[in-house]
Design an enzyme around this catalytic site. Structure first.
Site, short mmCIF file in Angstrom:
data_model
loop_
_atom_site.label_atom_id
_atom_site.label_comp_id
_atom_site.label_asym_id
_atom_site.label_seq_id
_atom_site.Cartn_x
_atom_site.Cartn_y
_atom_site.Cartn_z
N HIS A 187 0.84 -1.20 0.00
CA HIS A 187 0.00 0.00 0.00
C HIS A 187 0.87 1.25 0.00
O HIS A 187 0.58 2.24 -0.69
CB HIS A 187 -0.87 0.05 1.27
CG HIS A 187 -1.86 -1.07 1.38
ND1 HIS A 187 -1.73 -2.08 2.31
CD2 HIS A 187 -2.99 -1.35 0.69
CE1 HIS A 187 -2.75 -2.91 2.21
NE2 HIS A 187 -3.52 -2.51 1.22
N GLN A 190 -9.29 -7.65 -9.86
CA GLN A 190 -9.93 -6.44 -9.32
C GLN A 190 -9.51 -5.21 -10.13
O GLN A 190 -10.33 -4.37 -10.51
CB GLN A 190 -9.54 -6.26 -7.85
CG GLN A 190 -9.93 -4.92 -7.26
CD GLN A 190 -9.67 -4.84 -5.77
OE1 GLN A 190 -10.45 -5.33 -4.98
NE2 GLN A 190 -8.57 -4.21 -5.36
#
Ligand code: PAF
Length: 275
Positions: free
Chosen positions: A33, A150
């Site tokens: 992240h 995704q």
């Protein structure tokens, strides 16, 4: 770094910016992240991260209740990575009434692979991502390639709805032994953590065989990889060789990707490698 929990405050704060670059997350952050946040920095005039554990994308038997909520630690890491603003809404802020309007992605993209084993998952993802991109007025949004399907579903959603957002993929970050970083790695006990390397190692073996010309016998490579995982005590959902463009079966010369999902003990891990 500013931390905001409400939409009204978010709108007021963002009114001073023209090009938010946004990294949507469910928190419990890891180096993957943070790499996305650093990648986002030069792509906008404000770097925003969202932290929201989205109930809509979890099936009733999945880990919504136990998903780690680590807001303070997440914010400290985001600040160190150069994030300017964190939007961390409570559930009642994102879903003040039941979210009955939902985004229905096309079956050929969203009911295969992950969508086959997690029915409704991509409806939940698309619905919250559309809402988060709208709330944050994102002009660029970044998603990790570890969640390959995704990323593809979101790219297609943004394109078909003509949303004014550039979707950027970030490379998968890996531990030294090759395990793809994931918030769910934290569920593994010490023994499982050592065994977990087998998933990326198996993908590497398939990718290597494809590079060496094994694309004639994809079904055999997939079956062998499933067998490798099963023999070591994993419960694989799939190991699949697909074409990068649309995740359908590859034809000769198509750039390919090998994708896998498998359960090790109680933990379900996914990974992929482009070939
Ligand atoms: O990849 C995730 O963390 C989530 O699926 C996302 C994109 C933040 C939507 O909840």
């Amino acid at each position: 770094m500013k931390i905001i929990h409400t939409l009204s405050e978010l709108r007021e704060h963002l009114s001073a910016y023209r090009h938010p670059a946004v990294v949507p997350t469910m928190g419990n952050l890891h180096a993957g992240h943070l790499a996305l946040v650093r990648q986002a920095k030069p792509l906008g005039d404000i770097t925003v991260s969202t932290i929201f554990v989205n109930r809509l994308q979890f099936a009733p038997h999945e880990d919504f209740d136990t998903y780690p909520r680590t807001l303070d630690a997440d914010c400290a890491q985001l600040e160190a990575a150069g994030c300017d603003l964190v939007f961390a809404p409570k559930e009642a802020e994102m879903y003040p009434q039941p979210q009955t309007f939902k985004v229905q992605p096309p079956s050929e993209l969203a009911d295969i692979l992950e969508g086959h084993f997690r029915p409704g998952f991509f409806i939940g993802v698309c619905t919250v991502v559309m809402k988060l991109l709208s709330c944050t007025q994102a002009r660029t949004a970044l998603f990790g390639k570890k969640d390959y399907q995704q990323l593809m579903v979101i790219r297609n959603m943004v394109k078909q709805f003509a949303m004014p957002v550039d979707i950027v993929g970030g490379e998968t970050q890996r531990a030294e032994d090759g395990l793809a970083l994931s918030s769910r790695n934290g569920y593994l006990n010490a023994t499982e953590r050592q065994q977990a390397v087998l998933l990326s190692a198996t993908l590497k073996t398939v990718a290597q065989a494809l590079r060496e010309g094994g694309s004639a016998d994809i079904a055999r490579l997939e079956a062998q990889a499933m067998q490798t995982l099963s023999s070591a005590g994993w419960k694989p959902d799939y190991v699949a060789v697909r074409r990068q463009a649309d995740l359908q079966a590859p034809r000769a010369g198509d750039p390919m990707v090998v994708l896998a999902a498998a359960r090790l003990g109680a933990t379900r891990l996914i990974d992929n490698l482009e070939v």
